[in-house]
Design an enzyme around this catalytic site. Sequence first.
Site, PDB file in Angstrom:
ATOM      1  N   HIS A  33       0.625  -0.817   0.608  1.00 26.65           N
ATOM      2  CA  HIS A  33       0.205  -0.400  -0.161  1.00 26.65           C
ATOM      3  C   HIS A  33       1.356   1.493   0.211  1.00 26.65           C
ATOM      4  O   HIS A  33      -0.018   2.023   0.263  1.00 26.65           O
ATOM      5  CB  HIS A  33      -1.015  -0.073   1.201  1.00 26.65           C
ATOM      6  CG  HIS A  33      -2.385  -0.961   0.989  1.00 26.65           C
ATOM      7  ND1 HIS A  33      -3.517  -0.865  -0.262  1.00 26.65           N
ATOM      8  CD2 HIS A  33      -2.701  -1.842   1.783  1.00 26.65           C
ATOM      9  CE1 HIS A  33      -4.087  -2.001  -0.441  1.00 26.65           C
ATOM     10  NE2 HIS A  33      -3.973  -2.720   1.087  1.00 26.65           N
ATOM     11  N   ARG A  41       6.673  -6.416   2.946  1.00 24.80           N
ATOM     12  CA  ARG A  41       5.973  -6.873   2.725  1.00 24.80           C
ATOM     13  C   ARG A  41       5.101  -7.135   1.509  1.00 24.80           C
ATOM     14  O   ARG A  41       5.461  -5.066   1.010  1.00 24.80           O
ATOM     15  CB  ARG A  41       4.565  -5.503   3.892  1.00 24.80           C
ATOM     16  CG  ARG A  41       3.480  -5.984   4.372  1.00 24.80           C
ATOM     17  CD  ARG A  41       2.708  -6.360   3.369  1.00 24.80           C
ATOM     18  NE  ARG A  41       2.326  -5.029   3.117  1.00 24.80           N
ATOM     19  CZ  ARG A  41       0.786  -4.291   3.943  1.00 24.80           C
ATOM     20  NH1 ARG A  41       0.333  -5.014   4.415  1.00 24.80           N
ATOM     21  NH2 ARG A  41       0.377  -3.200   3.729  1.00 24.80           N
ATOM     22  N   GLU A  63      -6.380 -11.523   7.216  1.00 26.17           N
ATOM     23  CA  GLU A  63      -6.827 -10.663   7.121  1.00 26.17           C
ATOM     24  C   GLU A  63      -8.332 -10.446   6.221  1.00 26.17           C
ATOM     25  O   GLU A  63      -8.689  -9.415   5.903  1.00 26.17           O
ATOM     26  CB  GLU A  63      -5.630  -9.330   6.885  1.00 26.17           C
ATOM     27  CG  GLU A  63      -5.181  -9.145   5.835  1.00 26.17           C
ATOM     28  CD  GLU A  63      -4.543  -8.100   4.664  1.00 26.17           C
ATOM     29  OE1 GLU A  63      -4.553  -7.239   5.210  1.00 26.17           O
ATOM     30  OE2 GLU A  63      -3.857  -8.218   3.864  1.00 26.17           O
ATOM     31  N   ASP A  81      -8.552  -4.294   6.773  1.00 18.08           N
ATOM     32  CA  ASP A  81      -8.695  -5.616   6.004  1.00 18.08           C
ATOM     33  C   ASP A  81      -9.594  -6.651   7.199  1.00 18.08           C
ATOM     34  O   ASP A  81     -11.424  -6.081   6.158  1.00 18.08           O
ATOM     35  CB  ASP A  81      -7.864  -5.912   4.908  1.00 18.08           C
ATOM     36  CG  ASP A  81      -7.246  -5.669   4.016  1.00 18.08           C
ATOM     37  OD1 ASP A  81      -8.034  -4.044   3.073  1.00 18.08           O
ATOM     38  OD2 ASP A  81      -5.810  -5.189   3.432  1.00 18.08           O
TER      39      ASP A  81
HETATM   40 MG   LIG Z   1      -4.245  -5.716   4.556  1.00 12.62          MG
END
Ligand SMILES: [Mg+2]
Lengths: 261, 261, 261, 261, 261, 261
Positions: free
Chosen positions: A46, A72, A151, A177
């Site tokens: 993200h 990540r 998630e 999420d």
């Molecule tokens: Mg997430």
Amino acid sequence: MTNNKILAKMRNNQPARGVWLGIPSVHSVRLLARLPLDFMIIDMEHSPTSLENMVNMVAAVTSSGGPQAVVRLSQASSENIKSALDAGAAGIIAPMINTREEAARVVSWAKLPPIGSRSFGSSYAGLTWGQTPAENARISNDQVMAAIQVENKAALDNLDDIFSTPGLDMVLVGPLDLSLSLGIDFFAGQPSAILDEAMEAILAAGRKHNVPVGIYCPSAEIARQRIQQGFLFVNVAMDTTTLIEGVKQALQVSETSIREE
Amino acid sequence: MTNNKILAKMRNNQPARGVWLGIPSVHSVRLLARLPLDFMIIDMEHSPTSLENMVNMVAAVTSSGGPQAVVRLSQASSENIKSALDAGAAGIIAPMINTREEAARVVSWAKLPPIGSRSFGSSYAGLTWGQTPAENARISNDQVMAAIQVENKAALDNLDDIFSTPGLDMVLVGPLDLSLSLGIDFFAGQPSAILDEAMEAILAAGRKHNVPVGIYCPSAEIARQRIQQGFLFVNVAMDTTTLIEGVKQALQVSETSIREE
Amino acid sequence: MTNNKILAKMRNNQPARGVWLGIPSVHSVRLLARLPLDFMIIDMEHSPTSLENMVNMVAAVTSSGGPQAVVRLSQASSENIKSALDAGAAGIIAPMINTREEAARVVSWAKLPPIGSRSFGSSYAGLTWGQTPAENARISNDQVMAAIQVENKAALDNLDDIFSTPGLDMVLVGPLDLSLSLGIDFFAGQPSAILDEAMEAILAAGRKHNVPVGIYCPSAEIARQRIQQGFLFVNVAMDTTTLIEGVKQALQVSETSIREE
Amino acid sequence: MTNNKILAKMRNNQPARGVWLGIPSVHSVRLLARLPLDFMIIDMEHSPTSLENMVNMVAAVTSSGGPQAVVRLSQASSENIKSALDAGAAGIIAPMINTREEAARVVSWAKLPPIGSRSFGSSYAGLTWGQTPAENARISNDQVMAAIQVENKAALDNLDDIFSTPGLDMVLVGPLDLSLSLGIDFFAGQPSAILDEAMEAILAAGRKHNVPVGIYCPSAEIARQRIQQGFLFVNVAMDTTTLIEGVKQALQVSETSIREE
Amino acid sequence: MTNNKILAKMRNNQPARGVWLGIPSVHSVRLLARLPLDFMIIDMEHSPTSLENMVNMVAAVTSSGGPQAVVRLSQASSENIKSALDAGAAGIIAPMINTREEAARVVSWAKLPPIGSRSFGSSYAGLTWGQTPAENARISNDQVMAAIQVENKAALDNLDDIFSTPGLDMVLVGPLDLSLSLGIDFFAGQPSAILDEAMEAILAAGRKHNVPVGIYCPSAEIARQRIQQGFLFVNVAMDTTTLIEGVKQALQVSETSIREE
Amino acid sequence: MTNNKILAKMRNNQPARGVWLGIPSVHSVRLLARLPLDFMIIDMEHSPTSLENMVNMVAAVTSSGGPQAVVRLSQASSENIKSALDAGAAGIIAPMINTREEAARVVSWAKLPPIGSRSFGSSYAGLTWGQTPAENARISNDQVMAAIQVENKAALDNLDDIFSTPGLDMVLVGPLDLSLSLGIDFFAGQPSAILDEAMEAILAAGRKHNVPVGIYCPSAEIARQRIQQGFLFVNVAMDTTTLIEGVKQALQVSETSIREE
Ligand SMILES: [Mg+2]
Ligand SMILES: [Mg+2]
Ligand SMILES: [Mg+2]
Ligand SMILES: [Mg+2]
Ligand SMILES: [Mg+2]
Ligand SMILES: [Mg+2]
């Protein structure tokens, strides 16, 4: 690395604390890597972190001799895991894993034969650890953390299957999420029994299968609570919010002076 | 820009408050540009900000519709001023100016004929202001801030000469370099009568010649004090220290939880 | 290069025609380098063209085997000329030259001893010409174009001095900056006797001292006129305006269809 | 740095050996920084090394804990020296210095008050040395190497003046530019009494004024000879030629096999 | 965004017109974003547009306040859709979709729960729209355009299945790939009954299922025709061809002058 | 390209020799592209080569007129193959292919209809070959090399299936990954009957199905042996090791001089 401090701490039941990086800059990383952090998470899901950013950020973290670099991934895939580990990351976190099959694939991509199917071949992976490629290959399966994110409610039915995946080193909860998939308004910041229950189930699965559980934390205060709750891998801050909140506060502190005039 | 808010505020004897940017990232800039700041200083002298960084950062600031972009040059030169103004900066700050001749050259490079000798020709300068090149050329001399730094004891003897330079829009004190040149240990953070006197002399010159005076501030608390002292252009925060201090604090907040266990 | 086509054409009294590049992209350069152009001007003065952009753009132009790369410097300096020539540029153009001393310095920086004082040492300069460094060094003084811009009224008094500078290969008129310095509104697009007179004086100096004269042209139609007037180095287009005008036209062409409905 | 190994070696009359970097890549630097080199020269004069490249390359060198980073400037200037030292370089080399005035200016830009006029202010300079900005400021004048190049016959008349410049830490001979300015064909590789004499004069000036002398070396064999001759700062290799010669050799080694068939 | 103009226009049966971007440059984007376009397509499939380019280009488009940014993905995948939407794109177009399953996956990746499975978490997505992350999350499913390309004969048998995919916002025809798969020489530019029939079938499916249909157009004239034919999303120009054709034309216009001499 | 030299050589039973690129730099590529190499492998699997690097490196190789550019993909995927071929690469190598299905998918992604399913659309692919897009499309299926890597014991059982995949142009052995999967310590450098047997089986499959076989070679001496063994595509050097070994050797050569003193 010769010693994965994150794994060592978690195996000792000690919380590993780090910072979540949403600013793709080697410069902010270099500044923060001097702090007593256990890890720094380079977020490729993200945050607009390119391959080039990631590689340079991992090198900046690891060469500091302090925290360890965890990537990540933008998505679980062989190529994404290869590039992170080739850069010298101490671990990877694959987002949105809902089944044991998906979890097992992540582990396989992150571990060399005979455990997994990771391909080897970087000239760079061992550099910051002072290792030759041969040394790096030998030590990798022991020291690289293969982690996934739970998630989504789809994963909640498969917790036993997921947590018993051989070679899985950590499970990170993604509360935003998870909330979205459970129909909870995360941003409202209200307590949610449904969310709490889900988290307890995840923590329980971790205890049962002896897999440490971590969680993304939106603030230091929440990180404090999560550690007390038993989470062993928490970010105590995120660079983006730290920056925004810090400048907001500076505007307040300095504004009083104007009123005084 | 159609209206230089920084100049407007200072002419109204109101302090313009901003943030000093030491992280050369368009991403952190985009986040901070949503805060109620008057300006953001893109530092090319003591931060590794490349031409490409600067251009994208200026565009990110100006297109936010909020703060205005000011470029602190790596050195006073025609090419450095051209590139900042061609990018659409609302102003430039030239470091280490010690004489009127140097100050006058900065003004000349920053202003189009007939005032100065700035060359015109960018396709981009007016974009974020919604201006055609023709409109941008017409408005530039009124709206671009030409500022210099007084930060060396060599300049203290020339304050009247420097401050009376026609077209000079602001003088920024650099307390660290000024301390170094005066033999004061800036980092010790002790009060210094010599430094205080120098600052008073600079503020006095500003009042005498009707030129606003600004100053670099290492913290929001000091910014508050500087505003009360009469400085009209202050950074209330610097991104690098805000980030470091914020994460340090997060480590403290979250660490208590461990002790509690 | 083994043969500077620009110099060859101009010496033959033939106009060299090229394109002015305001978009710092190796990709648009690669597309345009296949057209029958004599040169492509990589603008570092009024476009956000970084060193890295310039180097890659010069390589893209020269390796096309078609046009030759000319770098318009951000400012006349030894380092700017070195980096352009080390990249393999066929020539440089120094902006805003007002005196013979300035012109002579440009020539000196662009020519190796014994003519000038240029430093040699790039591993890359000769690559696109298929030359070893030794070959490149031998041929450079003959083939590199050292050009300056005359674009300020301050230069008009020194035309004889400037044009008689030994080693000067071309003088480019900058009509926008020249207009500004003469108090003429260039953007109004009105004929100006003062400007015409200045240009005639420059052309005359070129003829007298046998130095080719070029000029920046805002459109192909004006380029046509300038060639007829005797200018030997003209850009027939600029990438930025070509793109904007082309899309504007496409909006018109395609809009009629809506009205028809 | 807490200890400039280059200066320490040279003061001990021991040769400091390094590698000259013509490839602007943080990756090749990371690989080479693990070798037992004393320094790595990041060349900004004749290699297309951008500010961003330089900053990352300096960090890669210094964070290796091995060699120290030296930046050869594109040109002697305040801004170029500031950016190199702010990046954490252990030293700078200014090219083409012909007079004592020029040499003194380089020293002044490289040293903080009271010795020189260098401006201080980077958040990054001390990072790789594990220093706070305050610590970095305190130690800089002792540990930063301020060096110049003597590489033009214009400098040969001023050797005493140049070498007696206070604060000058090293003089590097540039044999290619020196040859060019003396009318010698460097690439022919022939012995030259004129060049030899010039070098002896430079070495003698170094001995007289107790300033170590270094020299650019096109090969390891020549480096060996230069060390024996008394030069104390030599590059034993250059990355570009090492790469080209290595691949050429590989083509030869592997080609024999085809003939055998 | 608070209001997706593209969706609004298409729902009103009005054609949305834009430009197709094959040059990965934030600079050309900034210039074109001031024109009255409805959208700008940032092509990641057939243009060398990196993640970093895309993110900066999307920000440049959206911050202009004019056209909206649409990203054509290099391939349909969760990570590609995430990065485009996290950058603030108003929509994505997934190439080469041949089945309903593939189409449904694209929609799922582009929509947050409960509609789809998109993961949320960017600090940047809402910035150019002036939204907090919470606001951005709330509005996304309404305002983000999830589009696919139908461009292979394999898709022609599945039109009903594809067009009835819930949440599908637009279908874009790729005439070049469609021609290739149908054995038609697209470059010959000849009318093709087979191609026409395929297009009619696609348009018919769009009308039947109330899904707007768009098409790539190689020229403004063709865009005009396509709009009349009922296509509601057309590019009236492509930057690469606009540039090439514009400079070709400039060469012609300016060449006449030479003949005249 | 108008003529794929690699394919031509291999079809003539002549070994194609090249260099393996682990340094993602357009600059080192430009230097090496002047050597008499048949190909240069741009490695995106185990080197930090970004899309932008790859595109510029491919252009640098192909525009040299010498070697041809081959991209080793980070992973077999449609998007990775598209970007390499759109950049103008003469071939792609997909790593870790274990089944005929995987091999067939690679071929399909690399070949236009009617052979495969590759999408066409780049403005750049044909540039360095002097081709229009139409010409490039016409010639691509004949001239683009679609290759895969066999480097896992899982593939050894499927050799006949894999090698008989229609359209497969070359199979490259990855000896390191193959060793790892066979439980052999590649780095020990010991002969291994198991590995030798596997290689013979692969070579035999190549002969049987008339598909040339290549192999990664860690040194020129091994390349020589591999060519004699029948491998037709070998890298005679890798840039990273060439550089490291070359500088190590230079340290030795130059060190003797110190002992002599
Ligand atoms: Mg997430
Ligand atoms: Mg200062
Ligand atoms: Mg001009
Ligand atoms: Mg030199
Ligand atoms: Mg298509
Ligand atoms: Mg392999």
